[in-house]
Design an enzyme around this catalytic site. Sequence first.
Site, PDB file in Angstrom:
ATOM      1  N   VAL A 299       3.385  -2.322   3.813  1.00  0.00           N
ATOM      2  CA  VAL A 299       4.976  -1.753   3.336  1.00  0.00           C
ATOM      3  C   VAL A 299       5.273  -0.866   4.437  1.00  0.00           C
ATOM      4  O   VAL A 299       6.024   0.096   3.901  1.00  0.00           O
ATOM      5  CB  VAL A 299       4.685  -1.425   1.774  1.00  0.00           C
ATOM      6  CG1 VAL A 299       5.865  -1.092   1.533  1.00  0.00           C
ATOM      7  CG2 VAL A 299       4.137  -2.424   0.953  1.00  0.00           C
ATOM      8  N   ALA A 300       4.360  -0.499   5.497  1.00  0.00           N
ATOM      9  CA  ALA A 300       4.683   0.618   6.388  1.00  0.00           C
ATOM     10  C   ALA A 300       5.757   0.106   7.682  1.00  0.00           C
ATOM     11  O   ALA A 300       6.974   0.017   7.266  1.00  0.00           O
ATOM     12  CB  ALA A 300       3.648   1.161   7.157  1.00  0.00           C
ATOM     13  N   ARG A 301       5.302  -0.438   8.700  1.00  0.00           N
ATOM     14  CA  ARG A 301       6.239  -0.878   9.562  1.00  0.00           C
ATOM     15  C   ARG A 301       5.282  -2.150  10.284  1.00  0.00           C
ATOM     16  O   ARG A 301       4.494  -2.095  10.848  1.00  0.00           O
ATOM     17  CB  ARG A 301       6.557   0.114  10.862  1.00  0.00           C
ATOM     18  CG  ARG A 301       7.556   1.023  10.216  1.00  0.00           C
ATOM     19  CD  ARG A 301       8.912   0.277  10.062  1.00  0.00           C
ATOM     20  NE  ARG A 301      10.039   1.206   9.694  1.00  0.00           N
ATOM     21  CZ  ARG A 301      10.346   1.569   8.462  1.00  0.00           C
ATOM     22  NH1 ARG A 301       9.739   0.941   7.634  1.00  0.00           N
ATOM     23  NH2 ARG A 301      11.280   2.565   8.194  1.00  0.00           N
ATOM     24  N   ASP A 325       5.617  -6.677   3.888  1.00  0.00           N
ATOM     25  CA  ASP A 325       7.133  -6.197   3.842  1.00  0.00           C
ATOM     26  C   ASP A 325       7.815  -6.098   4.667  1.00  0.00           C
ATOM     27  O   ASP A 325       8.943  -5.935   4.912  1.00  0.00           O
ATOM     28  CB  ASP A 325       6.930  -5.178   2.678  1.00  0.00           C
ATOM     29  CG  ASP A 325       8.576  -4.773   2.186  1.00  0.00           C
ATOM     30  OD1 ASP A 325       9.246  -5.643   1.775  1.00  0.00           O
ATOM     31  OD2 ASP A 325       8.857  -3.652   2.356  1.00  0.00           O
ATOM     32  N   GLU A 330      12.833  -7.761  12.748  1.00  0.00           N
ATOM     33  CA  GLU A 330      13.481  -8.120  11.462  1.00  0.00           C
ATOM     34  C   GLU A 330      14.860  -8.471  11.506  1.00  0.00           C
ATOM     35  O   GLU A 330      15.645  -7.702  12.255  1.00  0.00           O
ATOM     36  CB  GLU A 330      13.250  -6.831  10.435  1.00  0.00           C
ATOM     37  CG  GLU A 330      11.786  -6.277  10.136  1.00  0.00           C
ATOM     38  CD  GLU A 330      11.746  -5.314   9.067  1.00  0.00           C
ATOM     39  OE1 GLU A 330      12.579  -4.606   8.989  1.00  0.00           O
ATOM     40  OE2 GLU A 330      10.671  -5.085   8.748  1.00  0.00           O
ATOM     41  N   HIS A 349      11.401  -6.757   3.644  1.00  0.00           N
ATOM     42  CA  HIS A 349      11.632  -5.195   3.648  1.00  0.00           C
ATOM     43  C   HIS A 349      12.481  -4.872   2.363  1.00  0.00           C
ATOM     44  O   HIS A 349      13.374  -4.025   2.364  1.00  0.00           O
ATOM     45  CB  HIS A 349      12.375  -4.774   4.999  1.00  0.00           C
ATOM     46  CG  HIS A 349      12.075  -3.137   5.454  1.00  0.00           C
ATOM     47  ND1 HIS A 349      12.190  -2.991   6.635  1.00  0.00           N
ATOM     48  CD2 HIS A 349      11.901  -2.241   4.386  1.00  0.00           C
ATOM     49  CE1 HIS A 349      11.977  -1.971   6.782  1.00  0.00           C
ATOM     50  NE2 HIS A 349      11.723  -1.248   5.520  1.00  0.00           N
ATOM     51  N   GLY A 351      10.661  -2.682   0.239  1.00  0.00           N
ATOM     52  CA  GLY A 351       9.747  -1.343  -0.288  1.00  0.00           C
ATOM     53  C   GLY A 351      10.715  -0.467  -1.060  1.00  0.00           C
ATOM     54  O   GLY A 351      10.500   0.127  -2.001  1.00  0.00           O
TER      55      GLY A 351
END
Length: 613
Positions: A299-301, A325, A330, A349, A351
């Site tokens: 869920v970071a990058r 995520d 993206e 994405h 989060g």
Amino acid sequence: MALATPTPTPLRHLLAAHHPEPAAGATPSQLAQPPRAFPPHRLRSTTFAAAPSSRPSAVTRAAARAAGGGRPTVLVTEKLGAAGLELLRAFANVDCAYELTAEELRAKVSLVDALVVRSATRVTREVFEAARGRLRVVGRAGVGIDNVDLQAATEAGCLVVNAPTANTVAAAEHAVALLAAMARNVAQADASLKSGKWQRSKYVGVSLVGKTIAIMGFGKVGSEVARRAKGLGMDVIAHDPYAPVDRARAIGVDLVSFDDAISTADFISLHMPLTPSTTKLFNDETFAKMTKGVRIINVARGGVVDEEALLRALDNGTVAQAALDVFFEEPPPKDSKLVHHENVTVTPHLGASTTEAQEGVALEIAEAVIGALRGELAATAVNAPMVSAEVLAELSPYVILAEKLGRLAVQLVAGGSGIKAVKVVYSSARDPDDLDTRILRAMVTKGIVEPISSAFVNMVNADYVAKQRGLRIIEERILLDGSPEVPINSIQVQLANVESKFAGALSDDGDIRVEGKVKDGTPHLTLVGPFSVDVSLEGNLILCRQVDQPGIIGKVGSILGTMNLNVNFMSVGRIAPGKQAIMAIGIDEEPEKEALKLIGETPSVQEFVFLKL
Ligand SMILES: NC(=O)c1ccc[n+]([C@@H]2O[C@H](COP(=O)([O-])OP(=O)(O)OC[C@H]3O[C@@H](n4cnc5c(N)ncnc54)[C@H](O)[C@@H]3O)[C@@H](O)[C@H]2O)c1
Ligand SMILES: O=C(O)[C@H](O)COP(=O)(O)O
């Protein structure tokens, strides 16, 4: 003779885009001209260099603002919570323009004072160049600032602020949601059932209780995930080279090495920022060190994982499942093998995407952007030193003093001498650790650089500008006895190895030397070279050197009076009676050349200089 009125103490200019005109007579050659990242204006692009007339002047910028009713303009390029938008609209003209192409963004950005983005807008160097110096603040409505070119922002003197706290819980909850959903095949089973199947044995999951989870990046989100994982009965370890051990210990988490974390965990949850050192940190080599059948949540990058390597690890069974995520690109390509992998659970994405977090983030960023546009330093500044509001308030008169001393000192330099080193000496009874001089250093730099160049200097870019110009700012403290209640007794600015157009400003060491103090909240000039004076630093200043004798003050005063120039302060400093003396005269207006000529012709006046403050 009118009495000086105290100067207000706005901190506006710490970040303001206002760019004063160079002082008359000052020459750019006074500063060594180094190579620059941007050609000769605050911010330039090649188009600028080729067509300088297209450069918006301070006047054009002011006119643009006036056209908008004097309110700043904020461009919002991604959806923002309503309360934050409302707050922005109460203060500024807000242009919400979503899904702009890079070209459209570049076209719009020169018309705005602030830009508010989330993670999908890439605020590149080209964007800062296209802003042509007008953009003063970029607000990132969220945590990750990897989509903003911070170096380019700093060079442009553009403040970047983020909203680092409001989506922490949302991101942590999403990580836990993905953890549980992945372990129990929720997404896959849901799709299967909706397609008409009933596959109970296919979707047998794994339990969380008693399993080890490694939190990679034990910051705000990581520690919230850790708390929640403990509540699920998991053993929690974490890796973070910069996290304080006691914070981890306080919630029962052991901080371990990177290799220990990844080689012992059943689940690995990623929570570090995307930086050059975390890019593709999870790759073939590191996947090979993991326990076979490990499950990964990101869920970071996307960029912290080598996605090709993850795909290989999923295919060969090293990684049993992944829940993602975030993605390198993206949105990811429609035919992404990772997205379509049967052991991968994905979300677009999401989060930070809860109603609560989005309202919170929008308010947090709106407040930060408004504060920055008002000239305050934001607590969430990413590319400027963070200075608390109390420190700022206390130092505010010294901020003005520092800039004025810089402006004075540079105007005393004879044209053609290159300034290389500036020494700033603070006398204070306060422990050096309790005296944050970064703003003062920045303001001395501003005072020195702006009158003689086209550079724009503020808190954000002062150190960068000084470095670019080969200007070394050396700070020195003189520790005084006495009460530390007053932060600073005096500030002295010294310019070494330069010639002066006013020999009276040279110290015994041959440096140009000016010193000032704050008296009743107002900056005063208290020393010029070896001469003690006391003149309020307002308006303009005339310095005259003469042999101390009766009648001179009257003569110069009457020349100014005849020319209708209001003297707001006058002070004479002498080495000894009958010896050399200097007269410092504060005047409100700029004198006509004739008045200056008459002062120069006054018998006994050996030299004089007119300085704009
Ligand atoms: N998916 C989403 O919507 C979403 C939401 C919020 C945050 N995020 C991402 O999560 C990241 C973390 O957010 P945060 O609020 O916890 O930030 P944070 O700054 O509080 O925490 C990041 C932690 O990572 C640590 N770190 C840095 N380099 C590391 C390394 N090489 N190895 C291990 N740890 C390292 C830091 O020391 C820090 O403690 C953000 O940078 C952002 O990219 C994503
Ligand atoms: O870094 C963040 O704050 C998150 O990734 C959220 O990004 P978003 O604002 O684009 O949802």
